[in-house]
Design a protein around this motif. Structure first.
Motif, short mmCIF file in Angstrom:
data_model
loop_
_atom_site.label_atom_id
_atom_site.label_comp_id
_atom_site.label_asym_id
_atom_site.label_seq_id
_atom_site.Cartn_x
_atom_site.Cartn_y
_atom_site.Cartn_z
N LEU A 184 6.91 -11.35 -3.30
CA LEU A 184 8.27 -10.97 -2.84
C LEU A 184 8.82 -10.32 -4.06
N ALA A 185 9.03 -11.22 -5.02
CA ALA A 185 9.89 -10.83 -6.49
C ALA A 185 8.78 -10.01 -7.20
N TYR A 186 7.68 -9.84 -7.16
CA TYR A 186 6.92 -9.05 -7.88
C TYR A 186 6.86 -7.69 -7.27
N TYR A 187 6.86 -7.26 -6.16
CA TYR A 187 6.91 -6.11 -5.42
C TYR A 187 8.27 -5.69 -5.50
N ARG A 188 9.27 -6.16 -5.51
CA ARG A 188 10.72 -5.79 -5.96
C ARG A 188 10.89 -5.26 -7.27
N ARG A 189 10.21 -6.11 -8.16
CA ARG A 189 10.18 -5.65 -9.52
C ARG A 189 9.20 -4.40 -9.74
N VAL A 190 8.37 -4.13 -9.23
CA VAL A 190 7.54 -3.02 -9.29
C VAL A 190 8.39 -1.63 -8.74
N ALA A 191 9.04 -1.97 -7.63
CA ALA A 191 9.60 -0.83 -6.98
C ALA A 191 10.77 -0.31 -7.92
N CYS B 89 0.94 -1.16 -0.03
CA CYS B 89 -0.04 -0.05 -0.12
C CYS B 89 0.89 1.28 0.01
N GLY B 90 1.93 1.38 0.85
CA GLY B 90 3.12 2.37 0.61
C GLY B 90 3.47 2.51 -0.87
N LEU B 91 3.76 1.41 -1.44
CA LEU B 91 4.51 1.40 -2.71
C LEU B 91 3.54 1.87 -3.56
N SER B 92 2.13 1.42 -3.34
CA SER B 92 1.00 2.02 -4.51
C SER B 92 0.85 3.60 -4.30
N ALA B 93 0.95 4.05 -3.02
CA ALA B 93 0.75 5.35 -2.72
C ALA B 93 1.71 6.28 -3.42
N ALA B 94 3.17 5.90 -3.35
CA ALA B 94 4.30 6.47 -4.02
C ALA B 94 4.09 6.42 -5.62
N ILE B 95 3.58 5.46 -5.96
CA ILE B 95 3.58 5.33 -7.52
C ILE B 95 2.43 6.24 -8.11
N GLU B 96 1.40 6.37 -7.36
CA GLU B 96 0.13 7.39 -7.55
C GLU B 96 0.58 8.72 -7.67
N CYS B 97 1.16 8.75 -6.41
CA CYS B 97 1.79 10.43 -6.26
C CYS B 97 2.59 10.82 -7.44
N GLU B 98 3.68 9.92 -7.82
CA GLU B 98 4.78 9.98 -8.70
C GLU B 98 4.15 10.28 -9.91
N LYS B 99 2.99 9.65 -10.32
CA LYS B 99 2.50 9.66 -11.68
C LYS B 99 1.67 10.95 -12.07
N ARG B 100 1.36 11.87 -10.93
CA ARG B 100 0.76 12.96 -10.80
C ARG B 100 1.64 14.21 -10.57
N GLY B 101 2.99 13.70 -10.52
CA GLY B 101 4.03 14.95 -10.71
C GLY B 101 4.58 15.34 -9.26
N PHE B 102 4.05 14.47 -8.09
CA PHE B 102 4.71 14.71 -6.86
C PHE B 102 5.97 13.79 -6.65
N SER B 103 6.98 14.57 -5.98
CA SER B 103 7.95 13.83 -5.59
C SER B 103 7.91 13.32 -4.39
N ASN C 201 12.57 -3.74 5.22
CA ASN C 201 12.99 -3.65 3.87
C ASN C 201 11.73 -3.60 3.00
N VAL C 202 11.61 -3.51 1.72
CA VAL C 202 10.27 -3.45 0.85
C VAL C 202 9.22 -4.58 1.39
N VAL C 203 8.25 -4.43 1.42
CA VAL C 203 7.14 -5.62 1.84
C VAL C 203 7.79 -6.61 2.90
N HIS C 204 8.21 -5.79 4.06
CA HIS C 204 8.57 -6.61 5.12
C HIS C 204 7.70 -7.74 5.51
N SER C 205 6.23 -7.14 5.83
CA SER C 205 5.11 -8.07 6.20
C SER C 205 5.19 -9.18 5.48
N ILE C 206 5.20 -9.33 4.39
CA ILE C 206 5.00 -10.44 3.39
C ILE C 206 6.18 -11.33 3.54
N TYR C 207 7.63 -10.52 3.78
CA TYR C 207 8.45 -11.48 3.94
C TYR C 207 8.33 -12.36 5.38
#
Length: 327
Positions: free
Chosen positions: A75-82, A12-26, A34-40
């Protein structure tokens, strides 16, 4: 200064960053792990209940040969998305406090694993932390013994051992099934009158069959009241106490989000200080400019929000920021 600082690098944090970046927000994401630690932290061989399509973020296809992904595939998918979106992620950096400044911006006090502390500045902050660091403790004698754990990773350490599982959710049933495969003597203790109705439909018949064949000892409407080095005490609804020989206890009683960061930042909490107050259309809390995304938005029941629902929170936040032209 970033436009949006996101605390938590889960889906959900990764998704929020992506959506904000798409709209021009840094944006920048920080996470104390680390990335998606809960899934780990999920069991090593766990298969998701959700389909791959329901776990997708950022429009990146989660292509699989089978319908429901396993932990390592996620885990591999979310690393790839990031990596695909070149997200700015600062792992192993914990947010200690959030302070709103007189000009409406935020200062986030952080600490890295090395102990180095710093202050990050942002116009907006999104809290998207998980809950796997905070298990629900039962509060019974012996729960602090080394033989007790609130996490199940894989069955191998319990091969041939008398192992008790406390709980009746998917995690408890999955663990029981894996333990049987390695020859463990398995008991499942659950306070409900029946195992959860949300058990994965392809697993439930197998579990019920093992109970019927008495390969799994199932104690319903019961609770563990005492844990000792070589036994546990089970008390049923009629008040009868049963002492069962035991080597290990898996207390799979769920987890809860940590509200301390929210509370210290001034966000109002409802439901007995368990659930943040926020606008469900924008995910903005009672502190203007401070948002929640993912499971942190849930109440006492952390299962109110899953990846498939929480992943959309980032879009709501980004659309609100974009339409309000607050950056």
């Amino acid at each position: 200064m970033q436009d949006v600082l996101i605390i938590g690098a889960g889906p959900c944090g990764l998704s929020a960053a992506i959506e904000c970046e798409k709209r021009g927000f840094s944006t920048e994401i920080i996470d104390k792990h680390n990335v998606v630690h809960s899934i780990y932290l999920y069991p090593t061989h766990m298969q998701f209940f959700s389909t791959a399509e329901m776990l997708e973020i950022g429009g990146v296809p989660f292509a699989l040969s089978n319908d429901k992904p396993y932990r390592d595939e996620a885990l591999a998918y979310y690393r790839r998305v990031a990596k695909h979106y070149q997200l700015k992620i600062s792992p192993y950096e914990e947010a200690l406090s959030i302070k709103k400044q007189p000009d409406g911006t935020f200062q986030v006090h952080t600490r890295k694993r090395s102990g180095t502390e710093s202050v990050k500045e942002a116009k907006h902050v999104v809290i998207s932390t998980g809950y796997f660091d905070h298990p629900n403790y039962i509060g019974i004698p012996g729960e602090d013994l080394d033989k007790v754990t609130h996490y199940f990773r894989e069955a191998h350490p319990y091969a041939g051992m008398k192992t008790a599982i406390i709980g009746g959710s998917n995690s408890a049933v999955d663990a029981a099934m894996e333990l049987i495969r390695v020859g463990a003597d398995v008991s499942v203790i659950y306070r409900g009158s029946e195992i959860s109705q949300n058990i994965k439909p392809w697993v439930r018949p197998l579990f019920d069959s093992l109970v019927t064949k008495q390969r799994i000892s199932l104690y319903l409407e019961s609770s563990v009241t005492d844990i000792r080095e070589n036994s546990i005490t089970i008390k049923n609804i009629s008040g009868e106490e049963i002492i069962v020989d035991n080597d290990f206890v898996l207390a799979l009683t769920g987890f809860r989000p940590d509200r301390k960061l929210l509370a210290s930042s001034g966000v109002e909490l409802d439901d007995g200080m368990e659930k943040p107050s926020y606008n469900p259309e924008t995910m903005e809390t009672t502190v203007p400019g401070l948002f929640v995304a993912g499971v942190i938005a849930s109440g006492r029941n952390a299962n109110e929000v899953f990846i498939e629902t929480g992943r959309d929170h980032g879009r709501l936040i980004a659309e609100y920021l974009s339409s309000a032209k607050t950056v």
